[in-house]
Design a protein around this motif. Structure first.
Motif, mmCIF file in Angstrom:
data_model
loop_
_atom_site.group_PDB
_atom_site.id
_atom_site.type_symbol
_atom_site.label_atom_id
_atom_site.label_comp_id
_atom_site.label_asym_id
_atom_site.label_seq_id
_atom_site.Cartn_x
_atom_site.Cartn_y
_atom_site.Cartn_z
ATOM 1 N N PRO A 1 0.797 -1.239 0.000
ATOM 2 C CA PRO A 1 0.000 0.000 0.000
ATOM 3 C C PRO A 1 0.822 1.278 0.000
ATOM 4 O O PRO A 1 0.277 2.355 -0.298
ATOM 5 C CB PRO A 1 -0.827 -0.115 1.298
ATOM 6 C CG PRO A 1 -0.904 -1.581 1.560
ATOM 7 C CD PRO A 1 0.416 -2.115 1.112
ATOM 8 N N ALA A 2 2.107 1.195 0.302
ATOM 9 C CA ALA A 2 2.952 2.392 0.298
ATOM 10 C C ALA A 2 3.280 2.861 -1.112
ATOM 11 O O ALA A 2 3.686 4.010 -1.304
ATOM 12 C CB ALA A 2 4.247 2.125 1.063
ATOM 13 N N MET A 3 3.097 1.990 -2.101
ATOM 14 C CA MET A 3 3.357 2.358 -3.489
ATOM 15 C C MET A 3 2.129 3.041 -4.084
ATOM 16 O O MET A 3 0.993 2.732 -3.719
ATOM 17 C CB MET A 3 3.694 1.103 -4.307
ATOM 18 C CG MET A 3 4.962 0.396 -3.865
ATOM 19 S SD MET A 3 6.453 1.333 -4.231
ATOM 20 C CE MET A 3 6.618 1.061 -6.005
ATOM 21 N N PRO A 4 2.331 3.985 -5.017
ATOM 22 C CA PRO A 4 1.187 4.688 -5.611
ATOM 23 C C PRO A 4 0.142 3.746 -6.193
ATOM 24 O O PRO A 4 -1.061 3.993 -6.081
ATOM 25 C CB PRO A 4 1.834 5.555 -6.694
ATOM 26 C CG PRO A 4 3.231 5.760 -6.227
ATOM 27 C CD PRO A 4 3.618 4.505 -5.517
ATOM 28 N N GLY A 5 0.582 2.664 -6.830
ATOM 29 C CA GLY A 5 -0.351 1.722 -7.440
ATOM 30 C C GLY A 5 -0.543 0.458 -6.640
ATOM 31 O O GLY A 5 -1.053 -0.544 -7.168
ATOM 32 N N GLY A 6 -0.161 0.469 -5.373
ATOM 33 C CA GLY A 6 -0.226 -0.740 -4.574
ATOM 34 C C GLY A 6 -1.617 -1.279 -4.354
ATOM 35 O O GLY A 6 -1.816 -2.497 -4.229
ATOM 36 N N ASP A 7 -2.620 -0.384 -4.312
ATOM 37 C CA ASP A 7 -3.983 -0.842 -4.065
ATOM 38 C C ASP A 7 -4.644 -1.415 -5.312
ATOM 39 O O ASP A 7 -5.783 -1.881 -5.259
ATOM 40 C CB ASP A 7 -4.829 0.306 -3.498
ATOM 41 C CG ASP A 7 -4.911 1.497 -4.452
ATOM 42 O OD1 ASP A 7 -4.152 1.504 -5.444
ATOM 43 O OD2 ASP A 7 -5.702 2.423 -4.188
ATOM 44 N N ARG A 8 -3.963 -1.377 -6.450
ATOM 45 C CA ARG A 8 -4.531 -1.917 -7.687
ATOM 46 C C ARG A 8 -3.957 -3.285 -8.043
ATOM 47 O O ARG A 8 -4.212 -3.804 -9.129
ATOM 48 C CB ARG A 8 -4.284 -0.940 -8.848
ATOM 49 C CG ARG A 8 -4.911 0.425 -8.644
ATOM 50 C CD ARG A 8 -4.915 1.241 -9.938
ATOM 51 N NE ARG A 8 -3.579 1.481 -10.447
ATOM 52 C CZ ARG A 8 -2.794 2.497 -10.066
ATOM 53 N NH1 ARG A 8 -3.220 3.332 -9.129
ATOM 54 N NH2 ARG A 8 -1.605 2.671 -10.599
ATOM 55 N N VAL A 9 -3.176 -3.859 -7.149
ATOM 56 C CA VAL A 9 -2.586 -5.175 -7.412
ATOM 57 C C VAL A 9 -3.666 -6.242 -7.324
ATOM 58 O O VAL A 9 -4.352 -6.369 -6.304
ATOM 59 C CB VAL A 9 -1.457 -5.473 -6.402
ATOM 60 C CG1 VAL A 9 -0.941 -6.892 -6.591
ATOM 61 C CG2 VAL A 9 -0.335 -4.468 -6.564
ATOM 62 N N ALA A 10 -3.829 -7.012 -8.388
ATOM 63 C CA ALA A 10 -4.865 -8.047 -8.414
ATOM 64 C C ALA A 10 -4.473 -9.252 -7.578
ATOM 65 O O ALA A 10 -5.344 -9.937 -7.026
ATOM 66 C CB ALA A 10 -5.128 -8.478 -9.862
ATOM 67 N N SER A 11 -3.195 -9.526 -7.478
ATOM 68 C CA SER A 11 -2.740 -10.716 -6.759
ATOM 69 C C SER A 11 -1.570 -10.349 -5.861
ATOM 70 O O SER A 11 -0.418 -10.344 -6.299
ATOM 71 C CB SER A 11 -2.324 -11.811 -7.747
ATOM 72 O OG SER A 11 -1.694 -12.880 -7.068
ATOM 73 N N ALA A 12 -1.858 -10.046 -4.610
ATOM 74 C CA ALA A 12 -0.793 -9.739 -3.659
ATOM 75 C C ALA A 12 0.085 -10.958 -3.429
ATOM 76 O O ALA A 12 1.303 -10.847 -3.268
ATOM 77 C CB ALA A 12 -1.389 -9.250 -2.342
ATOM 78 N N SER A 13 -0.528 -12.152 -3.443
ATOM 79 C CA SER A 13 0.263 -13.367 -3.229
ATOM 80 C C SER A 13 1.189 -13.614 -4.418
ATOM 81 O O SER A 13 2.333 -14.048 -4.252
ATOM 82 C CB SER A 13 -0.652 -14.568 -3.011
ATOM 83 O OG SER A 13 -1.489 -14.769 -4.142
ATOM 84 N N GLY A 14 0.696 -13.333 -5.636
ATOM 85 C CA GLY A 14 1.556 -13.491 -6.801
ATOM 86 C C GLY A 14 2.697 -12.504 -6.782
ATOM 87 O O GLY A 14 3.829 -12.835 -7.141
ATOM 88 N N MET A 15 2.404 -11.272 -6.353
ATOM 89 C CA MET A 15 3.461 -10.272 -6.249
ATOM 90 C C MET A 15 4.494 -10.678 -5.204
ATOM 91 O O MET A 15 5.703 -10.547 -5.407
ATOM 92 C CB MET A 15 2.854 -8.915 -5.892
ATOM 93 C CG MET A 15 3.835 -7.763 -5.834
ATOM 94 S SD MET A 15 4.499 -7.314 -7.454
ATOM 95 C CE MET A 15 3.066 -6.604 -8.248
ATOM 96 N N PHE A 16 4.019 -11.209 -4.076
ATOM 97 C CA PHE A 16 4.940 -11.622 -3.015
ATOM 98 C C PHE A 16 5.841 -12.754 -3.485
ATOM 99 O O PHE A 16 7.035 -12.776 -3.185
ATOM 100 C CB PHE A 16 4.158 -12.046 -1.768
ATOM 101 C CG PHE A 16 5.041 -12.417 -0.604
ATOM 102 C CD1 PHE A 16 5.619 -11.439 0.190
ATOM 103 C CD2 PHE A 16 5.299 -13.752 -0.315
ATOM 104 C CE1 PHE A 16 6.430 -11.780 1.257
ATOM 105 C CE2 PHE A 16 6.109 -14.109 0.754
ATOM 106 C CZ PHE A 16 6.680 -13.114 1.549
#
Length: 640
Positions: A300-315
């Motif tokens: 959420p600290a990133m400007p587009g962090g709330d638009r991530v469809a898959s937080a688990s995939g990003m992690f």
């Protein structure tokens, strides 16, 4: 088009949550993102270092945490029988070594001699130097200089102020404008055992009072900025050509010259909030966060962090070894702008937001990297080493990023004697510098390239503090000069330890450029070089000062056969004026040192004048005797 509906964001949010995102990102040198979940990453490039062992608990070395501490905290013994280089022995005045990175011993190894440097200058050049140092010694004059220059311009007398500056500050601190005089300066230094770092010293910054532009004006400004950046790249190509005319030279580049500074500023925005969020999420202070902390605090600290469809995939893209935890270096490696899948994180949430980048900035980023890569390819073809200059802190995250991209590509195959090497610059007057250096050192180890660093104290202190106060954020500058000295010396000591360890193990060492005018820091480095028996033949350690500053130190190091370089600025007077003003401000801030410089120059002027007068008296007497018809007596040469 609204940002949320852009093709980049649309592609980003369509990523299936069940797919490991790193499998979709293929980078030739980031192999850990290529393998499928559960497969082992490349052992050569991405073997994760062990967590800090019990023998080196977290915090053993300041500025390191988590995985970085495991590498940076290694103690290096100074008892190895490795050969001490002749250059270090010649510079030594005594046989007693100083403690590694500790206090200065009783016998000083550095013995600056002003006559070594001033003896190369003409009387006219000495008079110029004395006037320059006298002007720098007046803090009031230095403070008023920018306003005075602007006043002369308004009165139509810019030609007069430019003429004065050209014959004084420009003549002393710069190599010139034309290729012939620039190369001549480099060769003159080389003849005295001093190398050159060629530096096109034009500078770029954010425009004063910049406001939101309408679409047409913004597009025109962006096009103009790209034309200007192309011109900078062309000048850097010319710089590589000039540097190649003198063996073993460097060339410096400024990333702000290769892109619109406003683009760099917007792309750098997320760095500090992201770093602060990571530290806040690391509740137990071990330098790592798990998936929940990553999802709820870091993204959420990133400007587009709330638009991530898959937080688990990003992690899972960040967690390259699938151990369920990631450290700050993992985050930097995976979420950089060089990863296309991470780029939407940098984009603003919408047209009303001012936090983050514009979609057109992504294209400008690609142009920036292409220019920088082309410049370093030119350097590689000509056997010239490259230094990426540090600049204002609000650009520095992207400057560091570009430097790391170049280092990963061009330093990966570097050997101990390689002539192609990219150095990044760390300004030790910033509070984050030591930690960033440790993180980058760790990253080099994981990605498999040779770490190369130039350490400076810094050059934008007044501007940084004024801007922080005006905009209401914490100053990025150390609170005291003593804190900066301590951080600088600690950074040098840590890298010298790593170099010594690599030399003993027979591996390629990191490269360190000790760029400082502070003789105490140079003395500490020399004593540690000697104590650790570091061989400087292949230049794993170098020293450097600016042209026209601390020449006595530079020539003393050259006399001791130690690797010493001068930063050699060049460019038109109008282009380098900001650089010259900063040089004056820097000198004014160290009044004691500048008075000493002026005193040394005046002593040399007096010596020459009086020695000429003394030599002229017997010559005049001899001429008078000869004119009277009496042969002048011949003197025995042994009596002269």
């Amino acid at each position: 088009m609204p940002t949320s509906a852009s093709p980049v964001v649309a592609a980003f949010t369509r990523v299936n949550a069940t797919l490991p995102l790193r499998a979709a990102y293929v980078h030739p040198t980031r192999l850990s993102f290529i393998h499928a979940r559960g497969a082992a990453p490349s052992a050569a490039l991405h073997t994760k270092l062990a967590r800090a062992p019990a023998s080196h608990p977290k915090g053993a070395v300041s500025g390191c945490s988590g995985k970085a501490a495991a590498l940076a905290a290694r103690g290096i013994s100074a008892t190895s029988p490795a050969r001490a280089p002749a250059a270090t022995r010649e510079a030594s005045a005594d046989g007693a070594p100083a403690a590694s990175g500790g206090s200065i011993g009783a016998a000083r190894l550095l013995q600056p001699d002003p006559t070594l440097a001033l003896g190369h200058q003409s009387l006219g050049q000495l008079l110029t130097a004395w006037m320059v140092y006298q002007a720098c010694g007046s803090s009031r004059l230095v403070q008023l200089a920018p306003a005075l220059l602007k006043a002369f311009e308004r009165l139509g007398l810019g030609w007069l102020s430019n003429a004065v500056v050209r014959r004084t500050f420009f003549a002393w601190f710069c190599a010139g404008e034309k290729e012939r005089e620039i190369v001549h300066t480099m060769r003159r230094l080389k003849g005295s055992g001093i190398g050159a770092i060629l530096d096109f010293s034009a500078e770029a910054d954010l425009p004063e009072g910049s406001e939101q532009q309408v679409a047409g004006a913004a597009d025109a400004a962006r096009a103009h900025a790209n034309v200007k950046a192309d011109a900078f790249a062309k000048e850097y190509f010319h710089g590589m050509h000039m540097a190649a005319q003198v063996p073993h030279a460097f060339a410096a580049i400024k990333v702000t010259g290769l892109a619109d500074p406003e683009v760099l500023y917007r792309l750098s925005m997320p760095y500090r909030p992201l770093r602060e969020a990571f530290l806040a999420a690391d509740h137990d202070g071990d330098g790592r966060v798990d998936f929940t902390q990553f999802k709820n605090a870091v993204l959420p600290a990133m400007p587009g962090g709330d638009r991530v469809a898959s937080a688990s995939g990003m992690f899972s893209m960040v967690d390259a070894n699938n151990d369920g935890q990631v450290d700050w270096v993992d985050v930097q490696m995976a979420l950089g702008m060089d990863n296309p899948l991470a780029r939407p994180l940098y984009l603003r949430a919408g047209s009303s937001s001012e936090y983050g980048a514009l979609e057109a900035d992504i294209e400008d980023y690609e142009r920036l990297v292409a220019r920088a890569r082309a410049v370093v390819q030119q350097a590689t073809a000509k056997g010239v080493r490259v230094m990426v200059d540090a600049e204002h802190s609000y650009f520095q995250p992207m400057i560091d990023h570009v430097a790391l991209v170049l280092q990963r590509e061009f330093n990966a195959m570097a050997t101990q004697t390689s002539q192609t090497l990219v150095y990044n610059t760390y300004q030790m007057y910033t509070t984050s510098a030591l930690q960033r250096m440790a993180d980058d050192y760790e990253r080099a180890a994981r990605e498999g390239w040779r770490f190369a660093a130039k350490l400076v104290r810094g050059a934008y202190m007044e501007l940084e503090r004024e801007r922080a106060a005006a905009l209401g954020y914490a100053s990025p500058i150390n609170p005291t000069l003593e804190a900066t000295h301590a951080m600088y010396n600690r950074a040098v000591a840590q890298l010298l330890d790593h170099i010594a360890g690599a030399q003993r193990s027979g591996s390629v060492p990191p490269a360190l450029f000790v760029a400082t005018h502070n003789n105490e820091s140079i003395e500490l480095a020399l004593q540690q070089l000697r104590a650790l028996q570091i061989d400087t033949t292949a230049e794993p350690v170098m020293f450097g000062q600016l042209l026209g500053m601390q020449d006595a130190t530079s020539y003393a190091l050259a006399k001791a056969n130690l690797p010493i370089y001068k930063y050699v600025p060049y460019g038109s007077l109008e282009e380098v004026m900001p650089y010259l003003i900063r040089r004056a401000q820097e000198n004014s801030a160290v009044a004691g040192a500048i008075r000493e410089e002026a005193s040394s120059v005046m002593a040399e002027i007096r010596r020459r004048i009086f020695s000429r007068s003394a030599a002229a008296r017997p010559a005049a007497a001899a001429e008078a005797t000869t004119a009277a018809g009496v042969a002048a007596p011949l003197k025995n040469n042994n009596s002269l």
